[in-house]
Design a protein around this motif. Structure first.
Motif, PDB file in Angstrom:
ATOM      1  N   ARG A 267      53.159  -6.119  -3.231  1.00 40.69           N
ATOM      2  CA  ARG A 267      54.311  -6.026  -3.551  1.00 40.69           C
ATOM      3  C   ARG A 267      55.000  -4.643  -2.919  1.00 40.69           C
ATOM      4  N   THR A 268      53.920  -3.619  -2.674  1.00 42.52           N
ATOM      5  CA  THR A 268      54.514  -2.164  -2.289  1.00 42.52           C
ATOM      6  C   THR A 268      54.387  -2.113  -0.713  1.00 42.52           C
ATOM      7  N   PRO A 269      54.979  -1.177  -0.243  1.00 38.37           N
ATOM      8  CA  PRO A 269      54.719  -0.871   1.315  1.00 38.37           C
ATOM      9  C   PRO A 269      52.885  -0.553   1.385  1.00 38.37           C
TER      10      PRO A 269
ATOM     11  N   ASP B 119      47.673  -2.174   3.352  1.00 41.00           N
ATOM     12  CA  ASP B 119      46.161  -2.476   3.184  1.00 41.00           C
ATOM     13  C   ASP B 119      45.688  -3.636   3.660  1.00 41.00           C
ATOM     14  N   VAL B 120      46.859  -4.701   3.395  1.00 40.87           N
ATOM     15  CA  VAL B 120      46.382  -6.046   3.855  1.00 40.87           C
ATOM     16  C   VAL B 120      46.328  -6.182   5.451  1.00 40.87           C
ATOM     17  N   LEU B 121      47.171  -5.495   5.854  1.00 41.87           N
ATOM     18  CA  LEU B 121      47.224  -5.516   7.424  1.00 41.87           C
ATOM     19  C   LEU B 121      45.967  -4.976   8.019  1.00 41.87           C
ATOM     20  N   LEU B 122      45.778  -3.799   7.312  1.00 41.08           N
ATOM     21  CA  LEU B 122      44.650  -3.086   7.720  1.00 41.08           C
ATOM     22  C   LEU B 122      43.175  -3.734   7.793  1.00 41.08           C
ATOM     23  N   GLU B 123      43.209  -4.650   6.634  1.00 39.67           N
ATOM     24  CA  GLU B 123      42.093  -5.487   6.277  1.00 39.67           C
ATOM     25  C   GLU B 123      42.050  -6.887   7.346  1.00 39.67           C
ATOM     26  N   ALA B 124      43.112  -7.152   7.669  1.00 41.44           N
ATOM     27  CA  ALA B 124      43.201  -8.171   8.621  1.00 41.44           C
ATOM     28  C   ALA B 124      42.654  -7.828  10.063  1.00 41.44           C
ATOM     29  N   GLY B 125      42.768  -6.342  10.235  1.00 41.64           N
ATOM     30  CA  GLY B 125      42.224  -5.742  11.527  1.00 41.64           C
ATOM     31  C   GLY B 125      40.941  -5.201  11.527  1.00 41.64           C
TER      32      GLY B 125
ATOM     33  N   LEU C 251      56.719 -13.137   5.523  1.00 43.25           N
ATOM     34  CA  LEU C 251      55.667 -12.905   4.514  1.00 43.25           C
ATOM     35  C   LEU C 251      55.595 -11.398   3.834  1.00 43.25           C
ATOM     36  N   MET C 252      56.394 -10.619   4.661  1.00 41.66           N
ATOM     37  CA  MET C 252      56.189  -9.013   4.005  1.00 41.66           C
ATOM     38  C   MET C 252      57.293  -8.759   3.192  1.00 41.66           C
ATOM     39  N   PRO C 253      57.026  -8.368   2.030  1.00 42.89           N
ATOM     40  CA  PRO C 253      58.000  -7.870   0.859  1.00 42.89           C
ATOM     41  C   PRO C 253      58.819  -6.771   1.280  1.00 42.89           C
TER      42      PRO C 253
END
Length: 229
Positions: A92-94, A99-105, A148-150
Motif C-alpha cells: 500500500r505504501t511506496p 520492498d516487493v520489487l527488491l525481493e523480486a530481484g 499492479l503498483m498502488p
C-alpha cells in the motif's frame, strides 16, 4: 550413419527449436560467468552448446543479438516474479512497493550484470529494428507491472526508471576495485576487525544494504515531490 555428438541434427519441431534456443542461451550465460564479454566468441558458445557454428547462426546472427535475448529472458523472469509478489503482498505504501520489487530481484545478479552490458555495449551494436522490437515488447510487459503498483501511473513509471538506474549503478560499482584501498599508500592488514570490510565479498554485502535503502528512499521521496499543475 551416426551423427557427431557436437553436431546434433537440426531441430524440426517448435518445441525442439525452443529447447535448442534455451540451450544456446544457457551455454552463453555459463561461459560469461568465467569469460569477459569481449573475449567470449560465438565459436565458444557453439562448442559449449554442442552445435555446429552454422547451426548457432540459425538462431542468432551476432553475439550482441544472443546477449540481447538473454537480457529479454531475465527481464521476463524478473517481471513475472515482481507481478506475482505484488498480487500476493498487495503493498500500500511506496516503501512496501520498493520492498516487493527488491525481493523480486534478490536472485537477479545476472540481470543486473546484463543491464550494465546492455547500456554499455548492446544498445549501440544491436540492429535498430531488433532493438525497437525489444523495447516495444518490454514496454507491453511493464504495462502489466505498472497496473499492479498502488501509485499513480506517472509516479510508477518514474519509480521503475529510478529502480533501473540504481540497479545498473550499484552493479557497476560492485564490479569495480576498491578505489580507497587502491589509493592508500599503506598496505591494509589481511584479516580482522574493520579491515575485513575491505574484502570484495564484504563490500558487495554492504552495497546490497545501501542499495536497498537507496531504492526505498527514492520511492518514498517520489510521492512527496509536488507535481506540476
Amino acid at each position: 550413419m551416426t551423427s557427431h555428438p557436437s553436431r546434433p541434427l537440426r531441430a524440426r519441431s517448435l518445441s525442439e527449436k525452443r529447447q535448442r534456443r534455451a540451450d544456446i542461451l544457457r551455454a552463453a550465460e555459463d561461459l560469461w560467468a568465467a569469460t569477459s564479454y569481449a573475449d567470449l566468441s560465438m565459436n565458444q558458445v557453439a562448442s559449449a552448446a554442442r552445435l555446429a557454428k552454422g547451426t548457432l547462426y540459425l538462431y542468432f546472427d551476432t553475439k550482441e543479438e544472443l546477449f540481447l535475448a538473454l537480457v529479454d529472458a531475465h527481464l521476463d523472469a524478473w517481471i513475472d516474479r515482481a507481478a506475482a509478489l505484488l498480487e500476493e503482498r498487495r503493498p500500500r505504501t511506496p516503501a512496501q512497493v520498493a520492498d516487493v520489487l527488491l525481493e523480486a530481484g534478490q536472485e537477479a545478479t545476472a540481470l543486473r550484470r546484463l543491464l550494465v552490458l546492455f547500456g554499455t555495449v548492446l544498445e549501440r551494436r544491436v540492429r535498430p529494428q531488433l532493438l525497437q522490437e525489444f523495447r516495444q515488447r518490454l514496454g507491453r510487459r511493464l504495462e502489466g507491472l505498472l497496473a499492479l503498483m498502488p501509485l499513480e501511473r506517472e509516479l510508477a513509471q518514474r519509480a521503475l526508471s529510478h529502480l533501473y538506474a540504481l540497479s545498473v549503478g550499484w552493479q557497476h560499482l560492485s564490479e569495480q576495485p576498491d578505489i580507497w584501498a587502491a589509493a592508500s599508500a599503506v598496505p591494509l592488514p589481511a584479516t580482522g576487525g574493520q579491515d575485513a570490510l575491505d574484502r570484495p565479498q564484504d563490500r558487495l554485502g554492504l552495497n546490497a544494504e545501501e542499495y536497498r535503502l537507496a531504492v526505498r528512499a527514492v520511492f518514498e521521496r517520489l510521492t512527496r515531490v509536488p507535481q506540476p499543475v
